[in-house]
Design an enzyme around this catalytic site. Structure first.
Site, PDB file in Angstrom:
ATOM      1  N   TYR A  48      13.400  49.592  58.794  1.00 41.83           N
ATOM      2  CA  TYR A  48      14.695  50.240  58.993  1.00 41.83           C
ATOM      3  C   TYR A  48      15.825  49.224  59.024  1.00 41.83           C
ATOM      4  O   TYR A  48      15.585  48.023  59.207  1.00 41.83           O
ATOM      5  CB  TYR A  48      14.709  51.070  60.287  1.00 41.83           C
ATOM      6  CG  TYR A  48      14.700  50.269  61.566  1.00 41.83           C
ATOM      7  CD1 TYR A  48      15.902  49.839  62.158  1.00 41.83           C
ATOM      8  CD2 TYR A  48      13.515  49.932  62.191  1.00 41.83           C
ATOM      9  CE1 TYR A  48      15.887  49.086  63.330  1.00 41.83           C
ATOM     10  CE2 TYR A  48      13.499  49.189  63.371  1.00 41.83           C
ATOM     11  CZ  TYR A  48      14.697  48.768  63.931  1.00 41.83           C
ATOM     12  OH  TYR A  48      14.696  48.032  65.080  1.00 41.83           O
TER      13      TYR A  48
ATOM     14  N   LYS B 111      36.910  43.592  27.679  1.00 37.41           N
ATOM     15  CA  LYS B 111      37.995  44.074  26.810  1.00 37.41           C
ATOM     16  C   LYS B 111      37.611  43.896  25.347  1.00 37.41           C
ATOM     17  O   LYS B 111      37.743  44.820  24.535  1.00 37.41           O
ATOM     18  CB  LYS B 111      39.271  43.291  27.141  1.00 37.41           C
ATOM     19  CG  LYS B 111      40.528  43.893  26.616  1.00 37.41           C
ATOM     20  CD  LYS B 111      41.742  43.042  26.987  1.00 37.41           C
ATOM     21  CE  LYS B 111      42.087  43.197  28.459  1.00 37.41           C
ATOM     22  NZ  LYS B 111      43.155  42.263  28.896  1.00 37.41           N
TER      23      LYS B 111
ATOM     24  N   HIS C 118      50.619  46.879  39.719  1.00 40.18           N
ATOM     25  CA  HIS C 118      49.686  45.920  40.321  1.00 40.18           C
ATOM     26  C   HIS C 118      49.247  46.369  41.714  1.00 40.18           C
ATOM     27  O   HIS C 118      48.058  46.400  42.037  1.00 40.18           O
ATOM     28  CB  HIS C 118      50.361  44.544  40.395  1.00 40.18           C
ATOM     29  CG  HIS C 118      49.518  43.512  41.080  1.00 40.18           C
ATOM     30  ND1 HIS C 118      49.646  43.220  42.414  1.00 40.18           N
ATOM     31  CD2 HIS C 118      48.517  42.735  40.612  1.00 40.18           C
ATOM     32  CE1 HIS C 118      48.759  42.291  42.741  1.00 40.18           C
ATOM     33  NE2 HIS C 118      48.064  41.982  41.653  1.00 40.18           N
TER      34      HIS C 118
ATOM     35  N   MET D 275      44.225  37.857  35.086  1.00 37.31           N
ATOM     36  CA  MET D 275      44.335  36.911  33.990  1.00 37.31           C
ATOM     37  C   MET D 275      45.663  37.152  33.285  1.00 37.31           C
ATOM     38  O   MET D 275      46.381  38.081  33.588  1.00 37.31           O
ATOM     39  CB  MET D 275      43.164  37.091  33.022  1.00 37.31           C
ATOM     40  CG  MET D 275      41.814  37.083  33.709  1.00 37.31           C
ATOM     41  SD  MET D 275      41.491  35.551  34.602  1.00 37.31           S
ATOM     42  CE  MET D 275      41.453  34.420  33.231  1.00 37.31           C
TER      43      MET D 275
ATOM     44  N   GLY E 292      18.294  39.990  64.190  1.00 36.67           N
ATOM     45  CA  GLY E 292      19.718  39.922  64.502  1.00 36.67           C
ATOM     46  C   GLY E 292      20.338  38.935  63.530  1.00 36.67           C
ATOM     47  O   GLY E 292      20.438  37.746  63.823  1.00 36.67           O
ATOM     48  N   THR E 293      20.715  39.436  62.368  1.00 38.80           N
ATOM     49  CA  THR E 293      21.097  38.509  61.304  1.00 38.80           C
ATOM     50  C   THR E 293      22.439  37.842  61.550  1.00 38.80           C
ATOM     51  O   THR E 293      22.733  36.826  60.923  1.00 38.80           O
ATOM     52  CB  THR E 293      21.095  39.218  59.936  1.00 38.80           C
ATOM     53  OG1 THR E 293      21.892  40.392  60.036  1.00 38.80           O
ATOM     54  CG2 THR E 293      19.681  39.590  59.531  1.00 38.80           C
TER      55      THR E 293
ATOM     56  N   ARG F 210      38.428  51.091  28.889  1.00 33.16           N
ATOM     57  CA  ARG F 210      37.426  50.550  29.828  1.00 33.16           C
ATOM     58  C   ARG F 210      37.081  51.664  30.806  1.00 33.16           C
ATOM     59  O   ARG F 210      37.835  52.617  30.949  1.00 33.16           O
ATOM     60  CB  ARG F 210      37.978  49.336  30.574  1.00 33.16           C
ATOM     61  CG  ARG F 210      39.226  49.652  31.364  1.00 33.16           C
ATOM     62  CD  ARG F 210      39.823  48.417  32.020  1.00 33.16           C
ATOM     63  NE  ARG F 210      41.125  48.740  32.617  1.00 33.16           N
ATOM     64  CZ  ARG F 210      41.975  47.833  33.072  1.00 33.16           C
ATOM     65  NH1 ARG F 210      41.689  46.548  32.979  1.00 33.16           N
ATOM     66  NH2 ARG F 210      43.112  48.191  33.619  1.00 33.16           N
TER      67      ARG F 210
ATOM     68  N   GLY G 247      45.136  42.385  36.367  1.00 36.14           N
ATOM     69  CA  GLY G 247      46.252  41.596  36.885  1.00 36.14           C
ATOM     70  C   GLY G 247      45.900  40.157  37.186  1.00 36.14           C
ATOM     71  O   GLY G 247      46.759  39.361  37.543  1.00 36.14           O
TER      72      GLY G 247
ATOM     73  N   SER H 143      13.558  43.271  65.709  1.00 32.38           N
ATOM     74  CA  SER H 143      14.807  43.640  65.058  1.00 32.38           C
ATOM     75  C   SER H 143      15.543  42.340  64.730  1.00 32.38           C
ATOM     76  O   SER H 143      15.934  41.607  65.639  1.00 32.38           O
ATOM     77  CB  SER H 143      15.648  44.526  65.973  1.00 32.38           C
ATOM     78  OG  SER H 143      16.858  44.850  65.329  1.00 32.38           O
TER      79      SER H 143
ATOM     80  N   CYS I 227      19.453  44.642  62.807  1.00 36.78           N
ATOM     81  CA  CYS I 227      20.608  45.274  63.437  1.00 36.78           C
ATOM     82  C   CYS I 227      21.837  44.374  63.411  1.00 36.78           C
ATOM     83  O   CYS I 227      22.725  44.528  64.222  1.00 36.78           O
ATOM     84  CB  CYS I 227      20.283  45.709  64.862  1.00 36.78           C
ATOM     85  SG  CYS I 227      19.869  44.360  65.968  1.00 36.78           S
TER      86      CYS I 227
ATOM     87  N   ARG J 116      45.147  37.902  24.839  1.00 35.64           N
ATOM     88  CA  ARG J 116      44.839  38.421  26.170  1.00 35.64           C
ATOM     89  C   ARG J 116      43.481  37.905  26.637  1.00 35.64           C
ATOM     90  O   ARG J 116      42.558  37.746  25.847  1.00 35.64           O
ATOM     91  CB  ARG J 116      44.808  39.960  26.155  1.00 35.64           C
ATOM     92  CG  ARG J 116      46.172  40.583  25.971  1.00 35.64           C
ATOM     93  CD  ARG J 116      46.103  42.096  26.047  1.00 35.64           C
ATOM     94  NE  ARG J 116      45.399  42.673  24.903  1.00 35.64           N
ATOM     95  CZ  ARG J 116      45.060  43.958  24.802  1.00 35.64           C
ATOM     96  NH1 ARG J 116      45.348  44.794  25.786  1.00 35.64           N
ATOM     97  NH2 ARG J 116      44.427  44.405  23.740  1.00 35.64           N
TER      98      ARG J 116
END
Lengths: 871, 871
Positions: B846, B22, B450, B103, B761-762, B334, B101, B759, B826, B92
């Site tokens: 991939y 701002k 809001h 702050m 697997g996270t 903004r 909304g 692959s 994946c 402000r």
């Protein structure tokens, strides 16, 4: 061309890798001039080639075997398959490491109908006895038929003729048995018993190779960490006969007592018998000392050879011998299995006798074997009143008490209970059960029976040869000579030192660790490198730890104090509090209790460091489970039952191992960490008054991110600093972490910025690195072993390739940031020998283990240090 | 000396880091000559210093503030605290990133009793209106008192006087309100309302700093991945008044339509009001187009400035303006928040208008924001019949259906249900609930209320300003203008595109992905690098995946097919089989079902690769839980209920996540892997007849040791090879593994010897690396966020520092052994933008994600590629 077959006079004791232990020793004895029947060895390479060739013995190997066979014919003057003067053979397996009872033996190979018919003219009973044994062993080993089917034929005949001993069977009986055995073999196989001796030989060699991969062998290797890749050799040897007449016999003996280590010849023998009769425990043999009276010359010869072998091998020997018509043969020698007590006495004696060095003595004791010395024995007071119901042979020392079961399956079903395996005689199929049970009781068999040998190897209490007991394996009962009846599930107690069996449960007490043990540990302490600490939660633990030589406590599990009967209610009050005020009131009470616990432990440990781990387990572990318990608790806490149940349910977790526990608890409830810190302070203040200064190490569990540590460290340090200010004392504390979450290893550099020490929690680390819940993995890991996916249990022996690599990463990252960071480990691996060796080699500063495993850890680290010096 | 305070004419738009967004824009607008009320900015550095100084504004900073205040007095000709010509200020907050909304703002600062008393002589109503607003805002922001206590006073007065609008309040009313506000303030605080303007100023700056760490701000930052370390700046600016008379007003406007992207001025205003009246949604404002008629000059000026700002910032602007007695001021500009549809249209238009490059266009779209386009819309057929019960403002597009609840708490209790949050107007306290709910319905507030702003930011469907509905938040009911009553838990549906509210549940259908979306994705495809595949278990999934541009399937979860109602019984039959024969019979049935599933998927995917993961979840997941279900199953399977229960209990696990699942299942039951392989073969054989050749990738889950893979690979390859021989077809298969156990990463080199692809697997990898059970972690992770231990959810955004490092290790080890190994991921991270960027950078081949997230993954990887080109 590779050499796959060696004559005994081509080998030596240093060729165990290819000749196997038995073969290498047969060769060595031949070389040093002992009376060993001649023979040759098919190598372990041949065994491995058999497997890689698709379970086939190649033509090359077959040719080499028959070439050596021909040499043997020349050397003995006998001919394989000859009617008049046939060469008969024993075929025995022999791997690099001794595997008693695991592999199979065939005796009298080379017999067939024609030969037997011809030789009957001179000694019909003997030759038919040999033939029936050969048929039965061949059917068992080569064809895999149930031995008991053959034994039943003999038993039935003896019953019909009302005789007890095999010796009382006549030559006609033997002929009948041979005939019935051959019929049985035909019924089972659909073919006649093989008559071509060459076929018999090749099939037998194949069977020995095959037996390397039978289930019993695999189990034994697993229990003893023997690689599958070793393979077995096959020993082919001219037969000698202990069953030819009463001037014959067979026996086994040790150069020193394998139970106590005493330096006297120790063993047993049977007149007119073959070796298998002793090992199988079918007849109860005579002590070797009586041989002196019966055959003084033979005894003197044997005594001389025994001494010669011990001098040669510089270790206690376990020998097999046969007397054939007044001539002594040595059939085998090997370093004898022994109890740990005996092992300690023997190495200490050998050092005194200037036969081995102190370092050699240290290296000779398998660290994990010390465990059997550290187990409890019977409480003498209870022992006095214990009722002896039977007496047998003290086959393997120790004290065991538990519920009796009559087969391995039932034992394995009761992993959480103390059990005793009761058998008429054990067989290799019982190995799993013996491993699980607290003790083993058998009706038949002496000191060298299967049960005795295996139990001693495992350090398991065993009473064998309890012949007064009538064991009904089918109905699962024991009847004593008094007519007392014990059923499956009843309690019995075994005294492996005295060979006594007691009625009911007899309480045990802590082991005695003086004498040879103390002397040996003093030897060990002279090269000790790694610091060894104990995991100890109570004053008593701490005292035990000190007694075993701990140099500090590496893990106080504060929650163990919470489970005490007189505290659990307060803990529950704390957990189930509806407001912070309620929780604080409960915490205040707990603080007092913890403070006094800490004070006791600090006091015992004096200036040694004490690592206090803050609350670790998920809170639901402390809560009641059953409806009734919940109702009782609700009443006590004056809470509504439904509310309480809801609260308990809300604390339940899907995967508690990875849930709200460890530092995560104190992050949600910092007041718990504050209480524990205050309790430490209170203890320190009290001891300060007594002039005792302690150095607490505060350990935060389950840290995976440095911010977790930071958050709690700040809270804890605030308490400590404010205490130091207000109470005017100085507290030399350290704050560190458990490293038990994989992420802690990966981010160890960041964590080391804040932690003054790391203690690797290898139990949890192993769980998370593998993704194995220890509580659940048992179920499928047995498949992993049987399918050879795993060779060892990663919860017992540290996984150097996975968990170990991650530890090395963590150590590197941590020392890079904080070179003097103190690094230790407090998982169960801290008391396992090969793991301790690994921890020594990767440069940890200390290991912490259960008090009873401290000697093991000390010995393992000393051995690692000696090996590192040598390299 | 550090500079902590800047005048507007000392800054520029490039100084966001220290001036906040701002402030930087106020400075920029001042520099380019727009009518901005004068002022100065206290920097974010000052905020951070406030925290490091222990929540204190240092003397240095105070001095700098008052120096700039004095300069402002000189520039405006007004004096702070003067009775006659007082300088009044707005204070402000303004962080680097826009946080609408979140702050707090204080207007009219500098007033006190004396000044008001003095100025009453000229405009009593106005000055008291200003004073009462100031008191209420100050009480809220500085003291944290409940705003509604102040609002109640006004509401009560309006009721007494029977007036609707605040504008109808007289100057006497205002004086009364001021007096009552001051009394209330005194009652709440125990002190008089502060009269010293300097105290007011410092307290307000402090309050803004403090508000950086209020709970709403923390939640917002967490949802938006904004670091806590940024801090907020404070903008102090001369007041201008939109509420001075009817030649005054205030409004907000966008240079383009933020909902559609259409290139027309879009906004709303209120005559005789202050800015907060619009943002708070208290009065429903007028469209900006009507300003043209009422104040044509002002409108033209504003239009000119709007165009100028968009040209300057090269992006759609969101502006605030105030008209004070006929003079226009721009209070803020903004880059405007916008719907994703609008964002796409705007960047495509800006490219057409030659204002930005294609690459810039790609970089401007937040990848995760695409998700809102990919969500379902209402089924038009159902929509036709849907009964409209109210019409409001189409505040945020989309379709939502769910049960209505009236507060955030109730919404959060129902995480597994579709819910609609219903509020008279939302406040920042509702953010968590809005995030959880499927849609938001409010009675009051326009496009910039809001509810509307926050919902659009979240991509959440919102209908605001539904003024015909009577919402009783206390009794939890909605009454429509017809008198229809809806209670908590009743279903409603929201149309965020039309602003309509429908009775009951209205079914939704797949989103339309043509037009701007398609054009934008074509732009993205021109720089796409990483291959994007889909996780798809059915023909329908596969079709969706293709439509969204997937280049293959990276994960077919074969077990998802098992859960189908018509199959689960067969699966249960298989699991509960007592013999291998029974199991095989069930497997044969399953094989047919799986084969037809695979065939359908293969057929859709044609020549694209399809990765089939073998059975993964623990078997107990497939079994019934309740007594009744078990009884039914027992009947169906013709089994004994007790036996069945025992079997089910025996399959229960303590930590199923780390139990008998993944490859561990097939190791115990190889017949399952054989069945799945046969099903693949059957599908291939059928398609081969149609001339379709497929390339299956067989993926073994949960491998932690290469021996696990080896064991199964051998079994699977045997099936495949024998099928190729007997059926005379050629199958171009690959066998690879999931890498989801930490040990798999550590031993990736060994595994790569056997696996043709990995692959990651996270999901599971994250669970195990942290030791967090995802099902349980929710409970304590909220503490981690609030205590700032974690900034982001590692299950949403990949943990680069921990999990990521382990992935890099694995990649290095694997490529070292097998340079051309195919590497993918994946887990759910495969569809999260910042994670995809990371995966692109560490060199994966991939990512595979849910079909609806494919565009996100494509965009994220394209952005990563562009950034890498630029660096």
């Amino acid at each position: 061309m590779n050499k796959y077959v060696y004559s005994f006079n081509e080998g030596s004791k240093d060729m165990r890798d290819i000749l196997g232990g038995k073969g290498a020793n047969l060769a060595e004895m031949t070389q040093i001039g002992l009376p060993v029947p001649k023979g040759f060895i098919v190598t372990t390479d041949a065994c491995n080639k058999y497997y890689t060739d698709g379970n086939v013995i190649s033509d090359d190997i077959q040719n080499q075997i028959f070439t050596k066979l021909h040499e043997l014919e020349n050397a003995t003057g006998k001919t394989f398959g000859s009617l008049e003067n046939p060469l008969l053979l024993s075929v025995r397996s022999g791997a690099k490491a001794s595997m008693p009872g695991m592999m199979d033996t065939i005796l009298n190979l080379g017999l067939n109908d024609e030969i037997v018919q011809n030789l009957e003219q001179t000694n019909a009973r003997f030759i038919n006895d040999c033939y029936r044994r050969f048929i039965a062993m061949y059917a068992d080993v080569v064809n895999g038929y149930d031995k008991s089917l053959f034994e039943e034929i003999i038993t039935k005949l003896k019953q019909e003729k009302n005789i007890q001993a095999d010796n009382d069977l006549t030559k006609e009986d033997m002929k009948q048995i041979v005939s019935e055995f051959k019929n049985l073999y035909h019924r089972l196989s659909g073919t006649d018993f093989p008559q071509d001796p060459k076929v018999q030989l090749l099939e037998s060699v194949t069977a020995v190779f095959r037996s390397w991969n039978n289930e019993r062998a695999i189990v034994y290797r697993k229990l003893n960490n023997i690689p599958d890749s070793w393979g077995t050799a096959v020993n082919v040897q001219q037969m000698v006969y202990g069953n030819i007449n009463d001037q014959s016999g067979t026996g086994v003996a040790f150069t020193r007592n394998p139970a106590t280590g005493e330096n006297t010849l120790y063993g047993e023998y049977l007149i007119n018998a073959q070796g298998e009769d002793i090992v199988a425990g079918v007849r109860t043999p005579n002590p070797i000392s009586t041989l002196k009276e019966i055959m003084p010359n033979i005894y003197d010869q044997f005594y001389k050879y025994a001494k010669q072998l011990e001098e040669h091998y510089l270790d206690m020997q376990d020998m097999e011998f046969t007397i054939e018509d007044g001539k002594l043969y040595i059939l085998q020698t090997r370093n004898g299995k022994r109890t740990t007590q005996a092992a300690l006495k023997i190495v200490l004696d050998l050092v005194s006798e200037n036969k081995i060095s102190k370092k050699e003595a240290i290296l000779r004791i398998e660290p994990n074997s010390l465990e059997q010395l550290l187990h409890p024995t019977f409480d003498p007071k209870e022992l006095e009143e214990a009722k002896i119901i039977a007496k047998g042979i003290a086959a393997s020392p120790g004290a065991a008490t538990g519920k009796i079961y009559f087969d391995t399956e039932e034992i394995l079903k009761r992993k959480d209970e103390k059990t005793i395996l009761v058998r008429i005689e054990t067989s290799p199929d019982d190995i799993k059960g013996m491993h699980q049970a607290s003790g083993v009781l058998t009706v038949r068999g002496g000191m060298t029976s299967h049960a005795a040998v295996v139990a001693r190897g495992m350090g398991k209490c065993c009473v064998s040869g309890c012949e007064t007991l009538i064991v009904d394996e089918k109905n699962k009962t024991i009847t004593t000579s008094n007519g007392d009846l014990f059923k499956e599930g009843d309690y019995l107690s075994l005294n492996g030192n005295l060979g006594e069996v007691y009625k009911g449960e007899v309480k045990t007490i802590d082991p005695n660790i003086t004498g040879d043990f103390e002397n040996f540990m003093n030897l060990v302490s002279s090269v000790d490198t790694l610091q060894v600490r104990a995991n100890a939660d109570t004053k008593k633990d701490a005292e035990t730890a000190l007694r075993f030589g701990a140099k500090g406590i590496g893990l106080v599990r504060t929650e163990h104090m919470f489970f005490n009967e007189d505290r659990i209610l307060t803990v529950q009050e704390m957990i189930l509090a509806d407001t912070l005020e309620e929780r604080q009131a409960a915490l205040d009470k707990l603080q007092k209790m913890q403070a006094s616990d800490f004070e006791e432990i600090f006091k015992v440990m004096g200036s040694y460091p004490v690592t206090i781990r803050y609350l670790d387990p998920p809170l639901h572990e402390f809560l009641p489970k059953t409806e009734a318990e919940i109702k009782t608790l609700a009443k006590l806490l004056k809470k509504n039952v439904t509310d309480l149940k809801n609260k308990i349910v809300s604390l339940k977790e899907f995967n508690p191992m990875m849930g709200h526990r460890g530092c995560r608890l104190a992050i949600t409830y910092p007041e718990i960490a504050i209480m524990q810190t205050k309790a430490i302070i209170d203890a320190i203040v009290n001891l300060d008054k007594l002039g005792i200064t302690v150095k607490p190490e505060i350990m935060i569990p389950l840290v995976g991110d440095v911010n977790e540590l930071n958050y709690l460290k700040e809270i804890i340090e605030q308490e400590l600093k404010s205490a130091m200010e207000t109470k005017g004392i100085d507290i030399a504390y350290q704050i560190g972490t458990m490293i038990e979450v994989p992420r802690a290893c990966i981010t160890a550099g960041e964590i080391a910025k804040e932690a003054e020490f790391f203690s690797f929690g290898t139990n949890d680390l192993t769980q998370m690195v593998y993704g194995f819940s220890r509580d659940d993995a048992e179920k499928f890991l047995s498949d992993y072993y049987s399918k050879k996916i795993f060779n060892q249990d990663p919860f017992v022996t540290i996984d150097q390739n996975g968990v170990g690599k991650l530890m090395i990463t963590a150590i590197k990252l941590a020392r890079n940031i904080r070179p003097n960071i103190k690094l230790g480990i407090c998982g169960e691996h801290g008391g396992e020998a090969s793991s301790v060796e690994f921890f020594t080699n990767i440069g940890l500063d200390y290991v912490s283990c259960s008090p009873y495993r401290i000697p093991i850890a000390k010995l393992a680290s000393a051995q690692a240090a000696i090996r590192n010096m040598e390299n």
